[in-house]
Write an enzyme that holds these catalytic residues in place. Structure first.
Site, mmCIF file in Angstrom:
data_model
loop_
_atom_site.group_PDB
_atom_site.id
_atom_site.type_symbol
_atom_site.label_atom_id
_atom_site.label_comp_id
_atom_site.label_asym_id
_atom_site.label_seq_id
_atom_site.Cartn_x
_atom_site.Cartn_y
_atom_site.Cartn_z
ATOM 1 N N ARG A 1 54.038 31.507 63.653
ATOM 2 C CA ARG A 1 52.704 31.899 63.220
ATOM 3 C C ARG A 1 51.619 31.169 64.014
ATOM 4 N NH1 ARG A 1 54.329 33.642 57.723
ATOM 5 N NH2 ARG A 1 52.589 34.723 56.773
ATOM 6 N N ARG B 1 50.772 44.519 45.674
ATOM 7 C CA ARG B 1 51.905 43.597 45.572
ATOM 8 C C ARG B 1 51.626 42.521 44.517
ATOM 9 N NH1 ARG B 1 54.051 40.590 50.904
ATOM 10 N NH2 ARG B 1 52.592 38.962 50.354
ATOM 11 N N ARG C 1 52.905 35.946 43.056
ATOM 12 C CA ARG C 1 52.536 34.940 44.063
ATOM 13 C C ARG C 1 51.061 34.571 43.949
ATOM 14 N NH1 ARG C 1 54.960 36.761 49.820
ATOM 15 N NH2 ARG C 1 53.110 35.597 50.436
ATOM 16 N N ARG D 1 43.902 34.709 54.217
ATOM 17 C CA ARG D 1 45.171 34.887 54.949
ATOM 18 C C ARG D 1 44.972 35.803 56.150
ATOM 19 N NH1 ARG D 1 48.588 36.787 50.118
ATOM 20 N NH2 ARG D 1 50.279 37.162 51.580
ATOM 21 N N LYS E 1 56.727 43.043 56.895
ATOM 22 C CA LYS E 1 57.734 42.290 57.644
ATOM 23 C C LYS E 1 58.985 42.023 56.799
ATOM 24 C CE LYS E 1 55.012 38.715 58.488
ATOM 25 N NZ LYS E 1 53.709 39.080 57.876
HETATM 26 P P1 ADP Z 1 52.808 36.885 54.011
HETATM 27 O O1 ADP Z 1 53.055 37.818 52.897
HETATM 28 O O2 ADP Z 1 51.388 36.434 54.093
HETATM 29 O O3 ADP Z 1 53.357 37.370 55.331
HETATM 30 P P2 ADP Z 1 54.810 34.746 53.753
HETATM 31 O O4 ADP Z 1 55.612 34.988 52.550
HETATM 32 O O5 ADP Z 1 55.428 34.976 55.081
HETATM 33 O O6 ADP Z 1 53.470 35.560 53.566
HETATM 34 O O7 ADP Z 1 54.229 33.238 53.743
HETATM 35 C C1 ADP Z 1 53.509 32.731 52.651
HETATM 36 C C2 ADP Z 1 52.810 31.434 53.013
HETATM 37 O O8 ADP Z 1 53.789 30.450 53.456
HETATM 38 C C3 ADP Z 1 51.829 31.524 54.185
HETATM 39 O O9 ADP Z 1 50.543 31.981 53.784
HETATM 40 C C4 ADP Z 1 51.816 30.067 54.662
HETATM 41 O O10 ADP Z 1 51.051 29.232 53.839
HETATM 42 C C5 ADP Z 1 53.266 29.643 54.502
HETATM 43 N N1 ADP Z 1 54.002 29.916 55.768
HETATM 44 C C6 ADP Z 1 54.992 30.808 55.949
HETATM 45 N N2 ADP Z 1 55.424 30.816 57.215
HETATM 46 C C7 ADP Z 1 54.665 29.902 57.878
HETATM 47 C C8 ADP Z 1 54.595 29.445 59.203
HETATM 48 N N3 ADP Z 1 55.398 29.928 60.162
HETATM 49 N N4 ADP Z 1 53.686 28.480 59.519
HETATM 50 C C9 ADP Z 1 52.882 27.965 58.592
HETATM 51 N N5 ADP Z 1 52.877 28.364 57.317
HETATM 52 C C10 ADP Z 1 53.759 29.323 56.947
#
Ligand code: ADP
Length: 190
Positions: free
Chosen positions: A88, A127, A133, A145, A14
């Site tokens: 989400r 990654r 991270r 996740r 994404k």
């Molecule tokens: P990923 O690589 O899993 O898509 P992101 O970088 O988008 O990860 O998000 C990392 C973390 O930030 C998520 O696992 C969550 O804890 C938090 N987070 C991000 N966006 C949301 C959301 N819309 N609602 C709740 N938590 C979120």
């Protein structure tokens, strides 16, 4: 104004694709994950968000929705927005509809990157080597996740399907190929 949701499980690509779409269509790219990671690490809000994200859990809706709205308000002149990692949950999707509705705007489309779980696990493991991270660092958190995605986020697909706004995109292939699939879909609709 174009409002595009880029939807998909962790590791689906994404962020990479949102960045390219931002350039092509002159959009503002808002990634809630990036916003959380950019908070002042000493702030209470950052500590609270991190207590969820480090375990691979979702930050509570109430906080996330406020953060997202605040971020959108920073770009009143935007040509459009690409939402990456938001919504989400179905509660977040409904809140986004209400928020945009107040501005006489709406979601144009939700584009879902489709990638099977084995491939996601492989990508996230890779990654982890350079992302730094904590949520990429261990297989149990990665699995959590993916499980959280299946339980809480996958239902958001139905939310957009019911509105006729959902398009699935094959998320396997080169970055350029996937980008072209996304861009073609957007161009066909706007
Ligand atoms: P990923 O690589 O899993 O898509 P992101 O970088 O988008 O990860 O998000 C990392 C973390 O930030 C998520 O696992 C969550 O804890 C938090 N987070 C991000 N966006 C949301 C959301 N819309 N609602 C709740 N938590 C979120």
């Amino acid at each position: 104004m174009i409002n595009i949701v880029i939807f998909g499980p962790p590791g689906a690509g994404k962020g990479t694709q949102s960045d390219k779409l931002r350039e092509r269509f002159d959009l503002v790219h808002i990634s809630t994950g990036d916003v959380f990671r950019a908070l002042d690490p000493e702030s209470d809000l950052a500590k609270l968000a991190k207590s969820y994200s480090d375990k691979g859990n979702l930050v509570p809706d109430e906080i996330t929705i406020k953060i997202l709205e605040n971020e959108v308000q920073k770009h009143p002149q935007a040509n459009g927005v690409i939402y990456d990692g938001f919504p989400r949950t179905t509660a977040q999707a409904a809140a986004l509809d209400t928020f945009l509705g107040e501005k006489s705007a709406s979601i144009t489309m939700a584009l879902a990157l489709e990638v099977e779980e084995d491939e996601l696990r492989e990508r996230l493991k890779k990654r982890a080597l350079d992302s730094g991270r904590p949520d990429d660092a261990n297989p149990e958190i990665i699995q959590n996740r993916i499980d959280v995605y299946n339980a809480q986020t996958a239902p958001v697909a139905d939310f957009y399907k019911e509105k006729g706004k959902y398009t699935g995109i094959d998320g396997i292939g080169s970055i350029e190929d996937i980008f072209n699939r996304l861009a073609d879909t957007i161009e066909a609709k706007v």
